[in-house]
Write a protein that holds these residues in place. Structure first.
Motif, mmCIF file in Angstrom:
data_model
loop_
_atom_site.group_PDB
_atom_site.id
_atom_site.type_symbol
_atom_site.label_atom_id
_atom_site.label_comp_id
_atom_site.label_asym_id
_atom_site.label_seq_id
_atom_site.Cartn_x
_atom_site.Cartn_y
_atom_site.Cartn_z
ATOM 1 N N LYS B 52 0.838 -1.213 0.000
ATOM 2 C CA LYS B 52 0.000 0.000 0.000
ATOM 3 C C LYS B 52 0.868 1.257 0.000
ATOM 4 O O LYS B 52 0.481 2.280 -0.557
ATOM 5 N N LEU B 55 2.011 1.758 -3.564
ATOM 6 C CA LEU B 55 0.918 2.225 -4.412
ATOM 7 C C LEU B 55 0.438 3.630 -4.051
ATOM 8 O O LEU B 55 -0.450 4.169 -4.700
ATOM 9 N N LEU B 57 -1.197 4.427 -1.356
ATOM 10 C CA LEU B 57 -2.437 4.410 -0.571
ATOM 11 C C LEU B 57 -2.160 4.762 0.877
ATOM 12 O O LEU B 57 -3.037 5.202 1.604
ATOM 13 N N ARG B 77 2.490 15.620 -6.892
ATOM 14 C CA ARG B 77 1.324 14.767 -7.029
ATOM 15 C C ARG B 77 1.126 14.270 -8.463
ATOM 16 O O ARG B 77 0.844 13.109 -8.711
ATOM 17 N N GLU B 81 1.311 10.505 -9.814
ATOM 18 C CA GLU B 81 0.145 9.868 -10.427
ATOM 19 C C GLU B 81 0.510 9.274 -11.784
ATOM 20 O O GLU B 81 0.042 8.194 -12.147
ATOM 21 N N LEU B 84 2.404 6.041 -11.131
ATOM 22 C CA LEU B 84 1.541 4.977 -10.611
ATOM 23 C C LEU B 84 0.483 4.562 -11.636
ATOM 24 O O LEU B 84 -0.182 3.545 -11.471
ATOM 25 N N ASP B 85 0.353 5.360 -12.688
ATOM 26 C CA ASP B 85 -0.575 5.024 -13.753
ATOM 27 C C ASP B 85 -0.179 3.706 -14.426
ATOM 28 O O ASP B 85 -1.005 3.039 -15.034
ATOM 29 N N MET B 89 -3.398 -3.499 -9.649
ATOM 30 C CA MET B 89 -3.464 -4.165 -8.344
ATOM 31 C C MET B 89 -4.670 -5.090 -8.299
ATOM 32 O O MET B 89 -5.770 -4.706 -8.696
ATOM 33 N N PHE B 91 -6.885 -6.861 -5.586
ATOM 34 C CA PHE B 91 -7.120 -6.828 -4.143
ATOM 35 C C PHE B 91 -7.526 -8.204 -3.621
ATOM 36 O O PHE B 91 -8.038 -9.043 -4.362
ATOM 37 N N ASN B 93 -9.992 -9.189 -1.733
ATOM 38 C CA ASN B 93 -11.390 -9.583 -1.953
ATOM 39 C C ASN B 93 -11.884 -9.085 -3.310
ATOM 40 O O ASN B 93 -13.068 -8.877 -3.498
ATOM 41 N N ALA B 95 -12.391 -6.428 -4.624
ATOM 42 C CA ALA B 95 -12.800 -5.019 -4.533
ATOM 43 C C ALA B 95 -13.407 -4.512 -5.836
ATOM 44 O O ALA B 95 -13.098 -3.420 -6.296
ATOM 45 N N LEU B 96 -14.288 -5.325 -6.436
ATOM 46 C CA LEU B 96 -14.967 -4.877 -7.655
ATOM 47 C C LEU B 96 -16.003 -3.811 -7.295
ATOM 48 O O LEU B 96 -16.533 -3.809 -6.184
ATOM 49 N N ARG B 158 -9.377 -6.642 -14.501
ATOM 50 C CA ARG B 158 -9.371 -5.196 -14.305
ATOM 51 C C ARG B 158 -7.945 -4.681 -14.087
ATOM 52 O O ARG B 158 -7.582 -3.613 -14.567
#
Lengths: 260, 259
Positions: B52, B55, B57, B77, B81, B84-85, B89, B91, B93, B95-96, B158
């Motif tokens: 995280k 990334l 986060l 920033r 960005e 990181l584009d 990732m 996730f 679960n 995370a849809l 995704r």
């Protein structure tokens, strides 16, 4: 015996925590607003929120407005007839509805519907990592989730209140003409002649402020929720309670600005 | 000046504290371009926090994160960005986005950046779904009608739809049956190879770690305690790693349980 110093410390801690919350909320609101003027924009998200607030809140706001207008007419009749002032009923109804009851009651209704729905939706997205997922997909969650909702709330509420104003007056008119013996023409003439632009306008300004506050509290509580199902539940409660209180408090502030 | 390319990801002295708890206590890690890196560690060892941080986060308290030799934390920033584009990732679960159908989930990033039209997105989604072994018709379903394994595959689709060059996998097999876990691992290896991407996975599933990783690193109490080839897990000679890989109760790692 409670140590007076520890009592002071307790109050101090609570005040500090409150200040921290207010500061964080202000920064949150400012950041969201800053995204409204910086591309990219998400018209789809705006449209969805707008329809959700303006269109799907219509039934509950309409019912509230009609019944409030009816009750106002009945109540003011029972009071005013003691002084022979029945002719003022149309004026009382239109003034109360446009200035106060239209925006405040519509605001409270929408706070229950929309504040809760936004807090639950965004809160669930938070606890299931969907907000982090947005970031990893190069999408700023404040821009995507919060900014369009705030804009939709601020623009949709005045429209809802226009509807509430019309239906509230209609509620009074129904009772006035069917129960209280007014002629339809004289009731409506009284209404139209008495109401001024400022009455309606102040109500619409209130509506915009309430719309902003409701969506802000809904998004903020959801966005900052922690800890699974219980956290989302708490966020929903916070959203509804805090926006309801803020509506009543800001109602006073806006009233004082216009008529104070 | 050295001519060897900088590592794809280089972490130095990464620290993060939540309240009183030191979650990351100086993480040093290099991930070479095109490498499959698996980060192992028990629950609460700081695996998730590490990725995280990479990334963006979570903001680390101190230390440096370099991607392609550029220090991410020192960037503005916009630059950050942009860098990181190029990451994706998956996730834990999945995370849809449950308010969007599967095809919009898969092409979310391409649509959000207006790189393709909505009509093109449907075709692109079908293409990417095929790469993870799903029929195009799945694209029209809402995510909550999918099984756990299918959700993971859509999450994988995704993550790869915008062809990233670094992909992170957070416990890709957790919550799946062993066969589905192997299927997901196989897909991960395939797509990572096809994209020529660098893959960083965190897991505590040893079978999965050997399948998707070339190099493994073990994190314990917020520090990397061992790095080596993933194939050697279980016979590394490092007592901590071997205990973890074999799942033994006795060893240098003591679970903090109240007796």
């Amino acid at each position: 015996m409670l140590n007076p110093l520890s009592l002071l410390a307790l109050i101090g801690r609570a005040v500090l925590a409150a200040c921290r919350q207010i500061g964080a909320l202000t920064l949150f609101a400012l950041e969201a607003l800053s995204h409204l003027v910086r591309a990219p924009f998400y018209p789809r998200m705006f449209a969805r929120a707008f329809v959700e607030i303006a269109y799907f809140s219509l039934p509950v706001v309409a019912l509230t407005a009609v019944f409030t207008g009816m009750v106002l007419a009945l109540q003011s009749y029972s009071g005013f007839s003691r002084f022979g002032a029945e002719s003022a009923i149309a004026n009382v109804v239109v003034l109360s509805i446009t200035r106060e009851l239209g925006p405040v009651l519509a605001g409270l209704m929408v706070a229950g519907r929309i504040g809760a729905a936004f807090a639950a939706e965004i809160g669930t997205m938070r606890v299931t990592d969907q907000i982090d997922a947005l970031t990893t997909l190069s999408t700023n969650p404040m821009k995507y989730l919060v900014a369009p909702r705030l804009l939709a709330g601020t623009l949709a509420m005045p429209l809802l209140v226009v509807v509430a104003d019309v239906l509230g007056v209609m509620g009074g008119w129904i009772i006035g003409t069917t129960q209280l013996g007014f002629s339809s023409a004289s009731y409506l003439t009284n209404t139209v002649n008495f109401v001024q632009f400022e009455d309606v306008f102040s109500g619409l300004v209130k509506a915009a402020v309430f719309g902003f506050v409701i969506t802000l509290m809904g998004c903020w509580s959801g966005y900052t929720s922690r800890g699974g199902a219980q956290g989302v539940g708490a966020a929903t409660t916070t959203a509804v309670v805090s926006s309801s209180i803020l509506i009543l408090a800001l109602d006073y502030v806006v009233t004082a600005m216009f008529f104070g | 000046m050295s001519t060897t390319p900088p590592p794809k990801i280089r972490l130095r002295g990464l620290c993060k504290r939540f309240g009183d708890k030191m979650v990351l206590d100086g993480v040093d890690l290099d991930v070479q371009p095109g490498q499959g890196m698996v980060i192992l560690g028990g629950s609460g060892s700081g695996k998730s926090v590490t990725i995280k941080c990479i990334l963006g986060l979570i903001q680390p308290d101190s230390g440096s994160i370099e991607i392609d030799g550029q220090n991410v934390l020192a960037m503005g920033r916009r630059e950050r960005e942009a860098l990181l584009d190029r990451t994706g990732m998956l996730f834990q679960n999945a995370a849809l986005f449950d308010s969007l159908p599967v095809w919009e989930n898969v092409c979310f990033k391409l649509l959000a950046q207006k790189r393709i039209s909505r009509a093109q997105a449907r075709d692109r989604a079908a293409e990417v779904l095929a790469q993870v072994g799903l029929a195009a018709s799945v694209g029209d379903l809402p995510p909550n009608e999918l099984s756990g394994g299918m959700q993971k595959r859509v999450g994988l689709a995704r993550a790869i739809a915008a062809s990233p060059d670094i992909i992170f996998f957070d416990e890709p097999t957790t919550g799946l049956d062993p066969i589905m876990g192997a299927v997901i691992d196989g897909l991960i290896v395939d797509v990572v190879q096809r994209l020529g991407a660098t893959a960083v996975s965190i897991t505590h599933d040893m079978a999965s770690a050997r399948r998707i990783g070339e190099t493994a690193a073990m994190i314990h109490k917020g520090r990397i305690v061992w790095t080596g080839p993933a194939a050697a897990l279980g016979e590394t000679g490092n007592a901590m790693v071997d205990q973890f890989a074999r799942g033994e109760r006795e060893g240098p790692i003591q679970m903090e349980l109240r007796k």
